[in-house]
Motif scaffolding. Structure first.
Motif, mmCIF file in Angstrom:
data_model
loop_
_atom_site.group_PDB
_atom_site.id
_atom_site.type_symbol
_atom_site.label_atom_id
_atom_site.label_comp_id
_atom_site.label_asym_id
_atom_site.label_seq_id
_atom_site.Cartn_x
_atom_site.Cartn_y
_atom_site.Cartn_z
ATOM 1 N N LEU A 47 0.841 -1.193 0.000
ATOM 2 C CA LEU A 47 0.000 0.000 0.000
ATOM 3 C C LEU A 47 0.876 1.242 0.000
ATOM 4 C CD1 LEU A 47 -2.817 1.365 0.351
ATOM 5 C CD2 LEU A 47 -2.373 1.277 2.818
ATOM 6 N N VAL A 48 0.543 2.178 -0.887
ATOM 7 C CA VAL A 48 1.207 3.476 -0.908
ATOM 8 C C VAL A 48 0.338 4.503 -0.177
ATOM 9 C CG1 VAL A 48 2.046 5.354 -2.371
ATOM 10 C CG2 VAL A 48 2.354 2.958 -3.086
ATOM 11 N N ALA A 49 -0.938 4.569 -0.563
ATOM 12 C CA ALA A 49 -1.853 5.522 0.062
ATOM 13 C C ALA A 49 -3.278 5.076 -0.200
ATOM 14 C CB ALA A 49 -1.642 6.938 -0.492
ATOM 15 N N SER A 50 -4.162 5.434 0.720
ATOM 16 C CA SER A 50 -5.574 5.125 0.551
ATOM 17 C C SER A 50 -6.402 6.315 0.995
ATOM 18 C CB SER A 50 -5.966 3.875 1.345
ATOM 19 O OG SER A 50 -5.799 4.091 2.734
ATOM 20 N N SER A 62 7.019 5.529 4.064
ATOM 21 C CA SER A 62 8.051 5.892 3.098
ATOM 22 C C SER A 62 7.645 7.050 2.185
ATOM 23 C CB SER A 62 8.427 4.680 2.250
ATOM 24 O OG SER A 62 7.294 4.194 1.564
ATOM 25 N N VAL A 63 6.354 7.367 2.119
ATOM 26 C CA VAL A 63 5.903 8.420 1.212
ATOM 27 C C VAL A 63 5.266 9.605 1.936
ATOM 28 C CG1 VAL A 63 5.526 6.684 -0.573
ATOM 29 C CG2 VAL A 63 3.579 7.514 0.761
ATOM 30 N N LYS A 64 5.134 9.517 3.243
ATOM 31 C CA LYS A 64 4.517 10.612 3.994
ATOM 32 C C LYS A 64 5.278 11.912 3.779
ATOM 33 C CE LYS A 64 2.310 8.022 7.744
ATOM 34 N NZ LYS A 64 2.362 7.660 9.184
ATOM 35 N N GLY A 65 4.536 12.960 3.524
ATOM 36 C CA GLY A 65 5.138 14.263 3.299
ATOM 37 C C GLY A 65 5.569 14.501 1.859
ATOM 38 N N ARG A 66 5.569 13.454 1.030
ATOM 39 C CA ARG A 66 5.966 13.593 -0.379
ATOM 40 C C ARG A 66 4.812 13.309 -1.338
ATOM 41 N NH1 ARG A 66 9.567 10.246 -2.567
ATOM 42 N NH2 ARG A 66 9.101 8.487 -1.175
ATOM 43 N N PHE A 67 3.947 12.370 -0.990
ATOM 44 C CA PHE A 67 2.830 11.975 -1.845
ATOM 45 C C PHE A 67 1.512 12.464 -1.234
ATOM 46 C CE2 PHE A 67 4.829 7.873 -3.829
ATOM 47 C CZ PHE A 67 5.939 8.605 -4.196
ATOM 48 N N THR A 68 0.571 12.810 -2.111
ATOM 49 C CA THR A 68 -0.756 13.210 -1.669
ATOM 50 C C THR A 68 -1.807 12.486 -2.503
ATOM 51 O OG1 THR A 68 0.050 15.424 -1.062
ATOM 52 C CG2 THR A 68 -2.335 15.138 -1.298
ATOM 53 N N ILE A 69 -2.715 11.802 -1.821
ATOM 54 C CA ILE A 69 -3.812 11.124 -2.510
ATOM 55 C C ILE A 69 -5.059 11.994 -2.409
ATOM 56 C CG2 ILE A 69 -4.524 9.798 -0.468
ATOM 57 C CD1 ILE A 69 -5.174 7.466 -2.402
ATOM 58 N N SER A 70 -5.838 12.019 -3.479
ATOM 59 C CA SER A 70 -7.096 12.761 -3.485
ATOM 60 C C SER A 70 -8.074 12.046 -4.409
ATOM 61 C CB SER A 70 -6.879 14.209 -3.937
ATOM 62 O OG SER A 70 -6.368 14.243 -5.252
#
Length: 122
Positions: A47-50, A62-70
């Motif tokens: 899982l990357v983001a949900s 590993s992706v907090k602060g760099r990736f944004t899901i919408s």
């Protein structure tokens, strides 16, 4: 039936950004959770983001602060904005949607996109 079509994967240099999109179409009554996963050859899909239907989000450390899901609930589309990309972000990215389909009795199924390649060069 429901189809998920992804787009946005590309080759980018480290430090760059990309935006992935995934549009769901078909016999959709509603969509609850949507998300993005990634998988390298020979490894487990992770899982990357949900994002839930009410907008609550969850990210891999590993992706907090760099990736944004919408998501856009009108367009049945989920997005992943990826910033400050690193070579270790290189993977095939898959979108996921939990869809209540137009059948009786009402049933929710998990659907997957076909995958889109993200390659980050150092």
């Amino acid at each position: 039936q429901v189809q998920l079509v992804e787009s946005g994967g590309d080759l980018v240099q480290a430090g760059g950004s990309l935006r992935l999109s995934c549009a769901a179409s078909g016999s959709i009554v509603s969509i609850s959770a949507m998300g993005w996963y990634r998988q390298a050859p020979g490894k487990q899909r992770e899982l990357v983001a949900s994002i839930s239907s009410d907008g609550s989000t969850n990210y891999a450390d590993s992706v907090k602060g760099r990736f944004t899901i919408s998501r856009d609930n009108v367009k049945n589309t989920v997005y992943l904005q990826m910033m400050t990309l690193k070579p270790e972000d290189t993977d095939v990215y898959y979108c996921q949607a939990d869809v209540r389909v137009a059948v009786w009795p009402p049933t929710e199924y998990r659907y997957w996109g076909q995958g889109t390649q993200v390659t980050v060069s150092s």
